[in-house]
Scaffold this motif. Sequence first.
Motif, PDB file in Angstrom:
ATOM      1  N   SER A  36     -15.571  -2.481  -5.163  1.00 30.45           N
ATOM      2  CA  SER A  36     -15.773  -3.747  -5.941  1.00 30.45           C
ATOM      3  C   SER A  36     -16.857  -3.664  -6.609  1.00 30.45           C
ATOM      4  CB  SER A  36     -15.483  -4.896  -4.916  1.00 30.45           C
ATOM      5  OG  SER A  36     -15.908  -6.331  -5.707  1.00 30.45           O
ATOM      6  N   ASN A  78     -10.871  -6.872  -5.649  1.00 32.79           N
ATOM      7  CA  ASN A  78     -11.008  -8.007  -5.055  1.00 32.79           C
ATOM      8  C   ASN A  78      -9.872  -8.710  -4.439  1.00 32.79           C
ATOM      9  OD1 ASN A  78     -13.853  -7.807  -5.839  1.00 32.79           O
ATOM     10  ND2 ASN A  78     -13.534  -9.131  -7.685  1.00 32.79           N
ATOM     11  N   GLN A  79      -8.816  -8.548  -4.917  1.00 25.54           N
ATOM     12  CA  GLN A  79      -7.339  -8.984  -4.394  1.00 25.54           C
ATOM     13  C   GLN A  79      -7.359  -8.265  -3.091  1.00 25.54           C
ATOM     14  OE1 GLN A  79      -4.418  -8.646  -7.495  1.00 25.54           O
ATOM     15  NE2 GLN A  79      -5.294  -9.973  -8.833  1.00 25.54           N
ATOM     16  N   GLU A  82      -9.582  -9.992  -0.692  1.00 23.69           N
ATOM     17  CA  GLU A  82      -9.183 -11.354  -0.058  1.00 23.69           C
ATOM     18  C   GLU A  82      -7.993 -11.348   0.795  1.00 23.69           C
ATOM     19  OE1 GLU A  82      -7.137 -15.426  -2.438  1.00 23.69           O
ATOM     20  OE2 GLU A  82      -8.187 -13.883  -3.602  1.00 23.69           O
ATOM     21  N   ARG A  83      -6.908 -10.368   0.573  1.00 24.21           N
ATOM     22  CA  ARG A  83      -5.752 -10.003   1.470  1.00 24.21           C
ATOM     23  C   ARG A  83      -6.463  -9.535   2.870  1.00 24.21           C
ATOM     24  NH1 ARG A  83      -2.029  -5.655  -1.232  1.00 24.21           N
ATOM     25  NH2 ARG A  83      -1.146  -5.629   0.840  1.00 24.21           N
ATOM     26  N   GLY A  85      -9.233 -10.447   4.333  1.00 22.61           N
ATOM     27  CA  GLY A  85     -10.268 -11.845   4.587  1.00 22.61           C
ATOM     28  C   GLY A  85     -11.546 -11.281   4.399  1.00 22.61           C
ATOM     29  N   ALA A  87     -15.242 -11.337   2.484  1.00 20.15           N
ATOM     30  CA  ALA A  87     -15.900 -12.104   1.339  1.00 20.15           C
ATOM     31  C   ALA A  87     -16.733 -10.947   0.720  1.00 20.15           C
ATOM     32  CB  ALA A  87     -16.825 -12.967   2.134  1.00 20.15           C
TER      33      ALA A  87
END
Length: 199
Positions: A36, A78-79, A82-83, A85, A87
């Motif tokens: 990222s 970033n997706q 998020e999937r 967990g 940060a």
Amino acid sequence: MTATPLPTIKFLQRPTSDAWVEQALADLDTILLDHSHCERKAAGVAMNLMFRYPSSTKLVRTLTAIAQEELEHFEQVNQWLERRGIALAPLSAPPYAAGLKAEIRPQEPHRMLDSLLVSGLIEARSHERLGLLAQYCPEPELAQFYRGLMASEARHYGIYWTLATTYFEREEVAQRLEQLATIESNLLATLYPQPRIHS
């Protein structure tokens, strides 16, 4: 493990070590987080070059597209975070990018040439390493994601090379690229203790 060598990546003098592959696969969450950061920084590099050389029409138009694509990849990674967990958080940076940027000569037109070639080398190494992740990642969906990004990275390093040869003589570009590629390989000779895309 012994990694099956990928086809030789143009511009890179040495392939990535098996030790990097093992380190990356052992901590895919950190690799995703670092990825990222890499995509965000790549977009920033393209934008900075556009701002530095606003009268170079081909450069501006070409890097506008690259910056947009890097930001799309930033969002896609970033997706994934998020999937899982994970940060968004800072990570310590390996010496790789800073070591390459330190080789950029400060005076123009050398600065422009070196900036384009350093960006191309980083993209070439990204292409190689995303390919290794695609090949060896034990999670099929994540491996497929990396496989999908490989073509973009290959196109990006080709674009930086094309821009360099647009504004500079091909022989000068080739000579400087060889020098920088040697430094790039040397920077990766010692594995960074924590998993990173460029470690």
